[in-house]
Motif scaffolding. Structure first.
Motif, PDB file in Angstrom:
ATOM      1  N   GLY A   1       0.907  -1.236   0.002  1.00  0.00           N
ATOM      2  CA  GLY A   1      -0.102  -0.110   0.177  1.00  0.00           C
ATOM      3  C   GLY A   1       0.937   1.353   0.082  1.00  0.00           C
ATOM      4  O   GLY A   1       1.881   1.057   0.072  1.00  0.00           O
ATOM      5  N   LEU A   2       0.233   2.463   0.037  1.00  0.00           N
ATOM      6  CA  LEU A   2       0.762   3.684  -0.204  1.00  0.00           C
ATOM      7  C   LEU A   2       0.233   4.594   0.797  1.00  0.00           C
ATOM      8  O   LEU A   2      -1.034   4.563   0.924  1.00  0.00           O
ATOM      9  CB  LEU A   2       0.364   4.361  -1.654  1.00  0.00           C
ATOM     10  N   ASN A   3       0.805   5.391   1.600  1.00  0.00           N
ATOM     11  CA  ASN A   3       0.081   6.356   2.554  1.00  0.00           C
ATOM     12  C   ASN A   3      -0.696   7.346   1.877  1.00  0.00           C
ATOM     13  O   ASN A   3      -1.191   8.439   2.458  1.00  0.00           O
ATOM     14  CB  ASN A   3       1.189   6.712   3.574  1.00  0.00           C
ATOM     15  N   SER A   4      -0.549   7.668   0.658  1.00  0.00           N
ATOM     16  CA  SER A   4      -1.225   8.714  -0.139  1.00  0.00           C
ATOM     17  C   SER A   4      -2.663   8.121  -0.697  1.00  0.00           C
ATOM     18  O   SER A   4      -3.528   8.896  -1.107  1.00  0.00           O
ATOM     19  CB  SER A   4      -0.498   9.242  -1.517  1.00  0.00           C
ATOM     20  N   THR A   5      -2.926   6.726  -0.439  1.00  0.00           N
ATOM     21  CA  THR A   5      -4.155   6.132  -0.590  1.00  0.00           C
ATOM     22  C   THR A   5      -5.237   6.621   0.475  1.00  0.00           C
ATOM     23  O   THR A   5      -5.104   6.193   1.780  1.00  0.00           O
ATOM     24  CB  THR A   5      -4.120   4.917  -0.959  1.00  0.00           C
ATOM     25  N   VAL A   6      -6.197   7.161   0.076  1.00  0.00           N
ATOM     26  CA  VAL A   6      -7.535   7.680   1.134  1.00  0.00           C
ATOM     27  C   VAL A   6      -8.595   6.824   0.993  1.00  0.00           C
ATOM     28  O   VAL A   6      -9.123   6.883   0.023  1.00  0.00           O
ATOM     29  CB  VAL A   6      -7.643   9.021   1.172  1.00  0.00           C
ATOM     30  N   VAL A   7      -9.065   6.014   2.223  1.00  0.00           N
ATOM     31  CA  VAL A   7     -10.257   5.118   2.182  1.00  0.00           C
ATOM     32  C   VAL A   7     -11.030   6.026   3.241  1.00  0.00           C
ATOM     33  O   VAL A   7     -10.546   6.249   4.417  1.00  0.00           O
ATOM     34  CB  VAL A   7      -9.966   3.856   2.526  1.00  0.00           C
ATOM     35  N   ALA A   8     -12.497   6.453   2.771  1.00  0.00           N
ATOM     36  CA  ALA A   8     -13.069   7.067   3.569  1.00  0.00           C
ATOM     37  C   ALA A   8     -14.161   5.765   4.401  1.00  0.00           C
ATOM     38  O   ALA A   8     -14.621   4.745   3.665  1.00  0.00           O
ATOM     39  CB  ALA A   8     -14.147   7.976   3.000  1.00  0.00           C
ATOM     40  N   VAL A   9     -14.299   5.946   5.576  1.00  0.00           N
ATOM     41  CA  VAL A   9     -15.228   5.027   6.431  1.00  0.00           C
ATOM     42  C   VAL A   9     -16.496   6.114   6.761  1.00  0.00           C
ATOM     43  O   VAL A   9     -16.303   6.665   7.854  1.00  0.00           O
ATOM     44  CB  VAL A   9     -14.517   4.540   7.821  1.00  0.00           C
ATOM     45  N   VAL A  10     -17.604   5.874   6.009  1.00  0.00           N
ATOM     46  CA  VAL A  10     -18.585   6.640   6.217  1.00  0.00           C
ATOM     47  C   VAL A  10     -19.587   5.931   7.203  1.00  0.00           C
ATOM     48  O   VAL A  10     -20.336   4.928   6.725  1.00  0.00           O
ATOM     49  CB  VAL A  10     -19.462   6.914   4.982  1.00  0.00           C
ATOM     50  N   ASP A  11     -19.395   6.206   8.416  1.00  0.00           N
ATOM     51  CA  ASP A  11     -20.016   5.294   9.482  1.00  0.00           C
ATOM     52  C   ASP A  11     -20.340   5.811  10.679  1.00  0.00           C
ATOM     53  O   ASP A  11     -20.808   6.842  10.884  1.00  0.00           O
ATOM     54  CB  ASP A  11     -18.970   4.196   9.744  1.00  0.00           C
ATOM     55  N   SER A  12     -20.097   4.920  11.996  1.00  0.00           N
ATOM     56  CA  SER A  12     -20.503   5.750  13.292  1.00  0.00           C
ATOM     57  C   SER A  12     -19.583   6.664  13.673  1.00  0.00           C
ATOM     58  O   SER A  12     -19.825   6.973  15.049  1.00  0.00           O
ATOM     59  CB  SER A  12     -20.897   4.586  13.879  1.00  0.00           C
ATOM     60  N   GLY A  13     -18.507   7.030  13.065  1.00  0.00           N
ATOM     61  CA  GLY A  13     -17.328   7.717  13.665  1.00  0.00           C
ATOM     62  C   GLY A  13     -16.116   6.579  14.075  1.00  0.00           C
ATOM     63  O   GLY A  13     -16.441   5.436  14.119  1.00  0.00           O
ATOM     64  N   VAL A  14     -15.233   7.028  14.682  1.00  0.00           N
ATOM     65  CA  VAL A  14     -14.066   6.164  14.901  1.00  0.00           C
ATOM     66  C   VAL A  14     -13.528   6.699  16.196  1.00  0.00           C
ATOM     67  O   VAL A  14     -13.551   7.642  16.444  1.00  0.00           O
ATOM     68  CB  VAL A  14     -12.976   6.317  13.808  1.00  0.00           C
ATOM     69  N   ARG A  15     -13.030   5.663  17.085  1.00  0.00           N
ATOM     70  CA  ARG A  15     -12.134   5.924  18.092  1.00  0.00           C
ATOM     71  C   ARG A  15     -10.678   6.514  17.697  1.00  0.00           C
ATOM     72  O   ARG A  15      -9.975   5.631  17.326  1.00  0.00           O
ATOM     73  CB  ARG A  15     -11.982   4.699  19.251  1.00  0.00           C
ATOM     74  N   LEU A  16     -10.755   7.837  17.953  1.00  0.00           N
ATOM     75  CA  LEU A  16      -9.446   8.408  17.180  1.00  0.00           C
ATOM     76  C   LEU A  16      -8.058   8.187  18.174  1.00  0.00           C
ATOM     77  O   LEU A  16      -7.227   8.527  17.482  1.00  0.00           O
ATOM     78  CB  LEU A  16      -9.950   9.878  17.455  1.00  0.00           C
TER      79      LEU A  16
END
Length: 636
Positions: free
Chosen positions: A177-192
């Motif tokens: 993988g590459l750290n320039s690839t962005v995957v959106a998680v459209v959901d309940s939020g995330v434990r940051l």
């Protein structure tokens, strides 16, 4: 006075003319509660459906888009305010739901009140369709604790073989993988602050607008953390808004999915993510009981880098968007517009097939999404997984046999209600099949960033392994009769079992790249431009072939050229044009674009009065009301 009498006469006639009710979609466990209406205007009068040329002194394309969208939303809101006045539907405020208009009620409605409001709005001459803004519940999953391994990341050829696994071990040999690839998680939020997500999370956004379900004390803001989404028996019994909700502890749904896709890997702790380097864009759209349709659609737009009124521009648009929600209705125009817009912006929308053991519902049945069904560890369709002809492929979703060893395992939280300490947990469901496919898509982009959403999906389908038959030759085949554990077929569960290694190998073939066309007027001459298509590994593009995937019949002249023009029929419609390219090694790649033809808006009315046009029932209402006044005067 005259305007008020006219409005009263019009509304009375609408009530008589409508006859039966336009019922809202059912919600399991009780009547649906509508927080407002999502309204689709006729194409010719919808300010949000037309693309504009903005010649202002803007620095870049994104600024021009934001400026044009801001003006369009302002006109749309003015029209919707007038619509509320015309129809007598009391509105607390107006806004957008993706590319549709949003009319927020001054109080939640259900039953006949909701049906009446929908009917009044639907009969307005400017309105093409209307649907209630209801809560869309996240995929129902058990919240079992325990520790296990990630069997589903292995494949058939591993030292410990897994017939239904993703086959990631050889795929990681090609790329992690590459750290320039962005995957959106459209959901309940995330434990940051989960340590296994450290350094993986980009600044996201919270789109939950309804305070009753937000559970964080505020509305939309820049904090996408998950405060918990539990529903207690008392809330279900005493709060009508939660009458249709499932009682349960907080799910930590988005945190689990974020870890599946991109947990820190090879760091000696926690779990491995599918993509070792990718960044996660957390987009919170759901709270207690689920997500409002309007919040979900706006979240998808923002994740793809498209403007949303009231929200700051997203500086990190996602190339892959994971959406693990399903509704109880078929794909609507609002959903399809959101899918088309996200795809047009270059984002693949990966969605869960659903956990109803039934035919697909939105958004899994929308055109252009990648719907992922769930299989058990042995390759049979999981008993809960929905299925159908629009499923793209299957991925492991977990099951309860040999509990808990056949479930999926990822990042979580120990809190039953509010956040506790970071932990890991087990889950099952198509909600967690989808992020496995999203992770593989993001790995493919590391090898070939030119791949478009449709090309990603089609190559993953091309590399899928055949469906398994673990129940034996006489085992039930998935059908309308056999909906539980059954043998998948291409007609019911898509192309086959997701294989990460095969998908990664197919990623390096030629990529068809088509310049967007967008929205035009009926009968327009359009240009299909595939000159930016690329071949990799020293190869060259040897041939091009244009074709029509769907839409009214049209002739494509010079269909074997990279650049061609054609004239659309003089009708409103939606076309999908495909370009297939072949490189000098004989390898193929294809992609497709959506083109809409929309009639221009009618000229403004000569008289004032603000808002909607009058015609159809409205004109008849005016005549009948006038006649009633004449008869009343004669009787005096």
């Amino acid at each position: 006075m005259f305007a008020n009498l006219l409005r009263a006469g019009v509304l009375a006639l609408i009530g008589l003319a409508a006859g039966g009710s336009l019922a809202a979609p059912p919600v399991a466990g009780g009547e649906p509660v509508g927080f407002g209406l999502i309204v689709g205007y006729r194409e010719g009068v919808n300010p949000l459906s037309r693309e504009e040329t903005d010649r202002g002194p803007w620095a870049d394309r994104r600024a021009r888009m934001a400026s044009a969208w801001q003006r369009a939303t302002q006109r749309s809101r003015e029209r919707t305010q007038q619509l509320a006045r015309d129809t007598g539907v009391r509105a607390a405020s107006v806004g957008e739901a993706g590319r549709a208009a949003l009319l927020r009620f001054d109080r939640p409605m259900k039953g006949q009140d909701l049906a009446d409001a929908m009917r009044r709005v639907r009969l307005h001459p400017d309105v093409a369709w209307v649907e209630p803004n209801v809560l869309v519940q996240r995929q129902a999953v058990p919240n079992d604790a325990g520790y296990g391994n990630q069997w589903y990341l292995r494949g058939p050829a591993d030292a410990i073989p897994e017939v239904a696994g993703l086959n990631l071990t050889p795929a990681w040999d090609l790329h992690t993988g590459l750290n320039s690839t962005v995957v959106a998680v459209v959901d309940s939020g995330v434990r940051l602050d989960h340590s296994d997500l450290a350094g993986k999370l980009l600044p996201g956004y919270d789109f939950v607008s309804e305070l009753h379900v937000a559970n964080d004390g505020d509305g939309r803001d820049a904090n996408p953390s998950d405060p918990g989404d539990w529903v207690s028996p008392t809330e279900r019994s005493n709060n009508p808004l939660f009458a249709a909700c499932e009682v349960g502890f907080s799910s930590w749904h988005g945190t689990f999915i974020a870890g599946q896709i991109a947990a820190a890997t090879d760091n000696g702790q926690g779990v491995a993510g599918v993509n070792w380097q990718a960044k996660i864009l957390p987009v919170r759209v759901s709270g207690k009981c689920g997500a409002l349709v309007s919040d979900l659609l706006d979240g998808v737009r923002w994740a793809a880098g498209l403007p949303v009124a009231g929200a700051p521009a997203n500086p990190n648009p996602a190339k892959v968007i994971n959406l693990s929600f399903s509704g109880g209705a078929a794909c609507s125009a609002a959903y399809q517009d959101a899918v088309d817009d996200a795809s047009g912006a270059g984002a693949l929308l990966v969605v869960a097939a659903g956990n109803q053991s039934a035919p697909l519902t939105r958004p899994a049945d929308c055109d252009g999404v990648m719907a992922v069904a769930a299989v058990r560890r042995d390759g049979a369709k999981a008993d809960y997984s929905s299925f159908g002809s629009k499923v793209a492929l299957t991925a492991p979703g977990g099951s309860l046999e040999n509990f808990p060893n056949n479930l999926l395992y990822a990042t979580s939280d120990s809190g039953f209600t509010n956040p506790g300490v970071e932990t890991y947990g087990y889950k099952q469901g198509t909600s967690f099949s989808a992020p496995l496919a999203a992770g593989v898509a993001s790995l493919m982009l590391a090898r070939n960033p030119a791949l478009t959403p449709r090309a990603l999906m089609e190559r993953m389908q091309a590399g899928a392994r055949p469906h398994q038959q673990p129940l034996g030759p006489a085992g039930p085949v998935c059908s309308a009769v056999n909906t539980q554990v059954c043998h998948c077929t291409p007609d019911t569960c898509g192309a086959g079992l997701l294989d990460a290694h095969a998908a990664m190998q197919l990623a390096i073939g030629p990529a068809a790249v088509i310049q967007p066309v967008g929205t035009v007027v009926p009968g327009a001459v359009i240009t299909l431009d595939g000159r930016s298509s690329v071949a990799l590994g020293g190869a060259t593009i040897a041939s091009h072939q244009w074709s029509l995937d769907s839409g009214p019949a049209v002739v494509i002249p010079n269909g074997t050229q990279a650049l061609t023009t054609l004239q659309l029929p003089s009708v409103e419609g939606r076309w999908v044009f495909r370009l297939t390219v072949t490189d000098s090694n004989g390898d193929d790649g294809s992609d497709a674009i959506v083109v809409r033809a929309v009639a221009p808006p009618p000229p403004p009315a000569a008289a004032g009065g603000g808002g909607g046009s009058f015609g159809g029932w409205w004109g008849l209402a005016l005549m009948l009301w006038s006649a009633s006044l004449i008869r009343a005067n004669r009787r005096r």
